[in-house]
Design a protein around this motif. Sequence first.
Motif, PDB file in Angstrom:
ATOM      1  N   ARG A 342       1.182  -1.488   0.129  1.00  0.00           N
ATOM      2  CA  ARG A 342      -0.491  -0.171   0.109  1.00  0.00           C
ATOM      3  C   ARG A 342       1.025   1.149  -0.405  1.00  0.00           C
ATOM      4  NH1 ARG A 342      -0.388  -2.635   5.179  1.00  0.00           N
ATOM      5  NH2 ARG A 342       0.138  -1.267   6.960  1.00  0.00           N
ATOM      6  N   SER A 343       2.237   0.830   0.266  1.00  0.00           N
ATOM      7  CA  SER A 343       2.765   2.197   0.266  1.00  0.00           C
ATOM      8  C   SER A 343       3.895   2.236  -0.827  1.00  0.00           C
ATOM      9  CB  SER A 343       3.877   2.278   2.155  1.00  0.00           C
ATOM     10  OG  SER A 343       4.825   0.900   2.188  1.00  0.00           O
ATOM     11  N   TRP A 344       3.857   1.048  -2.216  1.00  0.00           N
ATOM     12  CA  TRP A 344       4.549   1.959  -2.427  1.00  0.00           C
ATOM     13  C   TRP A 344       4.234   2.765  -3.674  1.00  0.00           C
ATOM     14  CZ3 TRP A 344       6.408  -3.419  -5.437  1.00  0.00           C
ATOM     15  CH2 TRP A 344       6.730  -4.677  -4.414  1.00  0.00           C
ATOM     16  N   ALA A 345       3.465   3.308  -3.569  1.00  0.00           N
ATOM     17  CA  ALA A 345       2.831   4.540  -4.614  1.00  0.00           C
ATOM     18  C   ALA A 345       3.307   5.420  -4.398  1.00  0.00           C
ATOM     19  CB  ALA A 345       1.319   4.362  -5.197  1.00  0.00           C
ATOM     20  N   PRO A 349       7.019   4.300  -6.897  1.00  0.00           N
ATOM     21  CA  PRO A 349       5.564   4.288  -8.837  1.00  0.00           C
ATOM     22  C   PRO A 349       6.129   3.602  -9.715  1.00  0.00           C
ATOM     23  CG  PRO A 349       6.060   6.856  -7.913  1.00  0.00           C
ATOM     24  CD  PRO A 349       7.771   5.717  -7.117  1.00  0.00           C
ATOM     25  N   VAL A 350       6.724   3.506  -9.510  1.00  0.00           N
ATOM     26  CA  VAL A 350       8.431   2.617 -10.742  1.00  0.00           C
ATOM     27  C   VAL A 350       7.721   0.650 -10.317  1.00  0.00           C
ATOM     28  CG1 VAL A 350       9.941   1.808 -12.550  1.00  0.00           C
ATOM     29  CG2 VAL A 350       9.220   4.076 -12.341  1.00  0.00           C
ATOM     30  N   ARG A 354       5.175  -2.122 -11.321  1.00  0.00           N
ATOM     31  CA  ARG A 354       5.333  -3.598 -11.517  1.00  0.00           C
ATOM     32  C   ARG A 354       5.111  -4.547 -11.051  1.00  0.00           C
ATOM     33  NH1 ARG A 354      11.527  -0.998 -11.146  1.00  0.00           N
ATOM     34  NH2 ARG A 354      10.961  -1.575  -8.729  1.00  0.00           N
ATOM     35  N   LEU A 355       4.756  -3.561  -9.819  1.00  0.00           N
ATOM     36  CA  LEU A 355       3.741  -5.497  -8.863  1.00  0.00           C
ATOM     37  C   LEU A 355       2.097  -5.241  -9.441  1.00  0.00           C
ATOM     38  CD1 LEU A 355       3.790  -6.837  -6.958  1.00  0.00           C
ATOM     39  CD2 LEU A 355       3.349  -5.033  -5.402  1.00  0.00           C
ATOM     40  N   SER A 356       1.632  -4.079 -10.190  1.00  0.00           N
ATOM     41  CA  SER A 356       0.365  -4.492 -10.229  1.00  0.00           C
ATOM     42  C   SER A 356       0.253  -4.985 -12.132  1.00  0.00           C
ATOM     43  CB  SER A 356      -0.300  -2.963 -10.659  1.00  0.00           C
ATOM     44  OG  SER A 356      -1.543  -2.719 -11.684  1.00  0.00           O
ATOM     45  N   VAL A 385      10.365  -9.692  -6.190  1.00  0.00           N
ATOM     46  CA  VAL A 385      11.159  -9.518  -7.730  1.00  0.00           C
ATOM     47  C   VAL A 385      10.835  -8.222  -7.937  1.00  0.00           C
ATOM     48  CG1 VAL A 385      10.729 -10.158  -9.683  1.00  0.00           C
ATOM     49  CG2 VAL A 385      11.422 -12.153  -7.788  1.00  0.00           C
ATOM     50  N   CYS A 386       9.555  -7.619  -7.617  1.00  0.00           N
ATOM     51  CA  CYS A 386       9.203  -6.492  -8.577  1.00  0.00           C
ATOM     52  C   CYS A 386       9.667  -5.496  -7.301  1.00  0.00           C
ATOM     53  CB  CYS A 386       7.632  -5.890  -8.057  1.00  0.00           C
ATOM     54  SG  CYS A 386       7.351  -7.502  -9.366  1.00  0.00           S
TER      55      CYS A 386
END
Length: 427
Positions: A342-345, A349-350, A354-356, A385-386
């Motif tokens: 939830r904190s990745w964005a 953001p890249v 990748r995760l999405s 990995v992402c």
Amino acid sequence: MTDAQDTAAETALRTAGGAPPDAGVAAEEAPIPLLEPRDGIPPVVADAEALAAVVAAFAGGRGPVAVDAERASGYRYGQRAYLVQLRREGAGSALIDPVGCPDLSVLGSTLADTEWILHAATQDLPCLREIGMVPTRLFDTELAGRLAGFPRVGLGAMVESVLGYALEKGHSAVDWSTRPLPEPWLRYAALDVELLGDLRDALEKELDRQNKLEWARQEFDAIVTAPPPPPRKDPWRRTSGMHKVRRRRQMAVVRELWTARDRIAQRRDVSPGKVLGDGAIIEAALALPSTVHALTALPGFGHRMGRRQLEQWQSAVDRAKALPDAELPQPGQPLNGPPPPRSWADKDPVAAARLSAARAAVSALADELHLPQENLITPDTVRRVCWEPPQDTSVEGVAAALTSLGARAWQVGLVAPLLSRALTRTG
């Protein structure tokens, strides 16, 4: 009806009366209640002489051995086994009391080269390992059901959907440390291994039909060869309701109360929840009571507690309140791996993109293969990995990264191309 159910319908299983079921049991028909073990309830083995007879019988048996264990979760401290059930062709069934026979290493050695059939093996293997029972080969019927795409993989559901029998499950959560064990519990325990062999054979054929048998074999090997998990770091942080605790001083109270409770529970050999509930620990942490009287007013510390008990809990609270700031626990746990998605964005953001993309690809393939996403590849592996992609994002580079994270060969072959595309397109 699946091939597995066809196989089950052709299997000469015995009902309580000893007669084989009608040929062609259909999944749509009402399941047949399985009321009695085909050979009756075996006597409980609780001494060395009886155990030696079981070892000899199972050494002379044929084929794989069905194994199950019953614990006293919620009643006793820890996860030790209080009953071990086995069944093997040519040897029949056995019920062994690990209290009377705490060392089953001779039996374990006798069966070491035999395939063991367990349902949800990772739940039982730790307590079996404690008493000297360690397999070198296994077939996990729950995991096989997941890979085969069954929507419900509990033992009762699997036996019903695959074999057409209904197991009575009313004693699954009883206190198995009770002695003597009541006859209905022993009947239930014997029935739990009664059909594991038949279930294993049917699922093997179904997995083979779906071209997934090699996947299952790799998963089973991974379970057998996995080392015991390391002790959990800061187990007090898993106290139910911990999300309400924000301040470090309050966290220290949780830690002190949890540690005191664990020490008492271990000494008394009872479940920690029977000593003091998680809810009471959280209430004390939030309130930071300064006296026993104030503690008594909190939920979970009512009039049923004696003065001495209340004083020991208040002492734990006082110890936490007296700690210098430098000794207070830090909020959260040190991360070993990527942050929560939830904190990745905000953080990267890249990486979030990748995760999405990776999640969407894995989900689509899992649906196509009719198996849960987490069995195709663990979510943690995808996140790692992402978050920190390998320098080489080719299929080969991603495959090497997945292998280093513990993915099996069948998983790597299916998932590496998907993740390589996700990393390349969003990198």
